[in-house]
Every structure is written in C-alpha cells, then in structure tokens.
Design a protein around this motif. Structure first.
Motif, PDB file in Angstrom:
ATOM      1  N   ASP A 192      81.066  45.409  65.764  1.00  0.00           N
ATOM      2  CA  ASP A 192      79.866  44.868  65.132  1.00  0.00           C
ATOM      3  C   ASP A 192      80.113  43.428  64.681  1.00  0.00           C
ATOM      4  O   ASP A 192      79.468  42.912  63.769  1.00  0.00           O
ATOM      5  CB  ASP A 192      79.413  45.733  63.963  1.00  0.00           C
ATOM      6  CG  ASP A 192      80.462  45.843  62.857  1.00  0.00           C
ATOM      7  OD1 ASP A 192      81.538  45.234  62.999  1.00  0.00           O
ATOM      8  OD2 ASP A 192      80.200  46.533  61.851  1.00  0.00           O
TER       9      ASP A 192
ATOM     10  N   ALA B  49      79.987  39.437  64.713  1.00  0.00           N
ATOM     11  CA  ALA B  49      78.900  38.511  65.030  1.00  0.00           C
ATOM     12  C   ALA B  49      79.076  37.864  66.394  1.00  0.00           C
ATOM     13  O   ALA B  49      78.120  37.741  67.168  1.00  0.00           O
ATOM     14  CB  ALA B  49      78.806  37.441  63.940  1.00  0.00           C
TER      15      ALA B  49
ATOM     16  N   VAL C  34      78.071  40.241  69.248  1.00  0.00           N
ATOM     17  CA  VAL C  34      76.624  40.426  69.318  1.00  0.00           C
ATOM     18  C   VAL C  34      75.962  39.203  69.922  1.00  0.00           C
ATOM     19  O   VAL C  34      75.152  39.293  70.855  1.00  0.00           O
ATOM     20  CB  VAL C  34      76.045  40.712  67.913  1.00  0.00           C
ATOM     21  CG1 VAL C  34      74.531  40.871  67.991  1.00  0.00           C
ATOM     22  CG2 VAL C  34      76.678  41.955  67.307  1.00  0.00           C
TER      23      VAL C  34
ATOM     24  N   THR D  70      75.868  50.110  68.016  1.00  0.00           N
ATOM     25  CA  THR D  70      77.287  50.431  67.907  1.00  0.00           C
ATOM     26  C   THR D  70      77.534  51.885  68.294  1.00  0.00           C
ATOM     27  O   THR D  70      76.614  52.703  68.347  1.00  0.00           O
ATOM     28  CB  THR D  70      77.805  50.195  66.478  1.00  0.00           C
ATOM     29  OG1 THR D  70      77.119  51.065  65.583  1.00  0.00           O
ATOM     30  CG2 THR D  70      77.582  48.747  66.062  1.00  0.00           C
TER      31      THR D  70
ATOM     32  N   LEU E 224      72.359  44.484  62.163  1.00  0.00           N
ATOM     33  CA  LEU E 224      72.829  43.419  63.040  1.00  0.00           C
ATOM     34  C   LEU E 224      71.781  42.329  63.233  1.00  0.00           C
ATOM     35  O   LEU E 224      72.008  41.369  63.964  1.00  0.00           O
ATOM     36  CB  LEU E 224      73.226  43.987  64.411  1.00  0.00           C
ATOM     37  CG  LEU E 224      74.325  45.052  64.421  1.00  0.00           C
ATOM     38  CD1 LEU E 224      74.635  45.469  65.844  1.00  0.00           C
ATOM     39  CD2 LEU E 224      75.576  44.558  63.722  1.00  0.00           C
TER      40      LEU E 224
ATOM     41  N   PHE F 222      72.814  38.719  62.933  1.00  0.00           N
ATOM     42  CA  PHE F 222      73.577  38.172  64.058  1.00  0.00           C
ATOM     43  C   PHE F 222      72.640  37.736  65.179  1.00  0.00           C
ATOM     44  O   PHE F 222      72.880  36.747  65.870  1.00  0.00           O
ATOM     45  CB  PHE F 222      74.558  39.217  64.592  1.00  0.00           C
ATOM     46  CG  PHE F 222      75.574  39.674  63.574  1.00  0.00           C
ATOM     47  CD1 PHE F 222      75.887  38.895  62.474  1.00  0.00           C
ATOM     48  CD2 PHE F 222      76.206  40.896  63.716  1.00  0.00           C
ATOM     49  CE1 PHE F 222      76.821  39.313  61.542  1.00  0.00           C
ATOM     50  CE2 PHE F 222      77.145  41.330  62.791  1.00  0.00           C
ATOM     51  CZ  PHE F 222      77.459  40.533  61.696  1.00  0.00           C
TER      52      PHE F 222
END
Length: 237
Positions: free
Chosen positions: A108, A110, A113, A126, A152, A155
């Motif tokens: 996870d 950044a 992503v 995830t 997320l 991100f």
C-alpha cells in the motif's frame, strides 16, 4: 431470462501459490448461487502469468476483460505491473473494449499506487480484500468504473499531481451541487459503495442513489469513473 455475461480474467502474480488461491476462491465464489444476483456475471479465468514478459504474452493472446495484476513482477524494465500495462496499451478485449487492469497487491506504498495508476490501471486494492469484495471490484472495473481502497485515495490524488490537503477552488460546475451532493460526490469518487456512503452520512441507500443521479446529471457525467476523474482533476478528494 437473459443469461449473465461472462467476464474473462487473467491473474498475474509471481507467486504460484497465490495465483492458485485466487483462482480457487474466485471460481468457487463466482459459481455460488448465493452470489448469482449481486454478481450478475460469470467469471472465466483464461490465463495466468508470473513475470512481465509472460504476462504480456498471455494478455495479448487471450484478450481478457480484466487483468488482476501484482505491482511487483520480475522482468521488463524493472517497473513490474506498470511495464505490463504499458506493453498492452491499446489492446482490446474480445468484447471490443480496452483491456482493464486492477492492481491487486500486498503493497500500500504511495509509489506503487502512483506508478500503476499513471501507467493506466483502473483500480488498486490490497491483498487484504475479501474474495467477495474482489469479485465485486472485478465487475466494477469491467464496467469501466475506477476502484480503489478508500484509504488509498490520497495516493491517487498524487498520481494526478494534487497535494494532500490542498483546498480546491470553487468553480461553476461545483457551484451546481448542494452541500450534501458534494459530500456524496467525494465519497463515491473515492471508491465507496452506496451502502458505505449511506452509513458514513447517516442517510438511506435510496437517498444516496438519488444524490448520485443528481450529481451525474448536473455535471453531465455518465459513470462513476468519469466522476472520479472529474473530482481528481479539481483536487476535491
């Protein structure tokens, strides 16, 4: 009664046992009568791969609707899943629409992503996701929606060049929305389901549906994916 459509997928991960587990879980779940209604589609796993080159080959050959893609893979130019997406740019599924990529990773971070989103992935979840949630995500990505684990979202903002916490300027389009519609819009754009939005805002699912329809109409958008792109472009998440 019309038969449910079939979504063809390829699983890409460098761990054979993980691929086997995902295949087993999804196959069992997609064939379950208890999910026939909510899922509204059949699932066909048409290929697997464990490296950039083999993934590119099987995706090109099978032309799936959705690719479940790990972000860390051997081979290519050292960029893992992003290399696969770029190598398959412009490739269409057998249904005549672009092949869509859903990142499924233990990471996870950044940078992971952002890398696959910039490369063109439709979503990122995830490996803590449940089989039921993954099946739902596959269906949404196949429909062209963007799917991200809610936490997320920051991100994803970075992938579009927006800084976390930056306040967006109010423009004419945003002024069309009521305060409640803006709240619903932000949550939907972050990947929340209608039930999750209803719980978060203490309103009914029916009210959420009404607000979403109003938001899409006022902004002249046609899907959740377009709404996500609209919100990201204005740094509203």
């Amino acid at each position: 009664m019309t038969d449910p459509r079939t979504i063809r997928i390829v699983i890409v991960d460098d761990h054979h046992m993980f691929r086997t587990g995902v295949r087993s879980e999804l196959t069992a779940l997609a064939g379950s009568s208890s999910l026939a209604g909510p899922a509204s589609f059949r699932l066909e796993i048409v290929g697997e791969a464990g490296a950039v080159e083999s993934a590119t080959q099987v995706i090109t050959q099978e032309q799936p609707d959705v690719v479940l893609l790990d972000v860390h893979l051997p081979g290519g130019n050292g960029h893992g899943g992003a290399d696969v997406i770029r190598a398959c740019a412009g490739l269409e599924s057998r249904a005549g629409v672009p092949v869509r990529f859903l990142a499924l990773s233990v990471s996870d971070a950044a940078e992971d992503v952002i890398a696959v989103i910039r490369a063109g992935a439709r979503g990122y979840v995830t490996k803590t996701i449940s089989a039921e949630e993954l099946l739902t995500a596959i269906g949404r990505v196949a429909d062209g929606d963007a799917v991200f684990s809610p936490r997320l979202a920051g991100f994803v903002l970075d992938a579009f060049g927006a800084a976390a916490g930056e306040v967006a300027e109010i423009d004419e389009e945003l002024d069309r929305l009521s305060a409640r519609e803006r709240e619903v819009m932000r949550l939907i754009a972050r990947g929340y389901q209608y039930k999750e939005v209803a719980k978060e805002l203490f309103i009914s699912v029916k009210t959420v549906e009404t607000h979403v329809s109003s938001v899409l109409r006022k902004l002249q958008l046609s899907s959740r994916h377009e709404l996500t792109a609209w919100a990201l472009g204005r740094r509203l998440l």
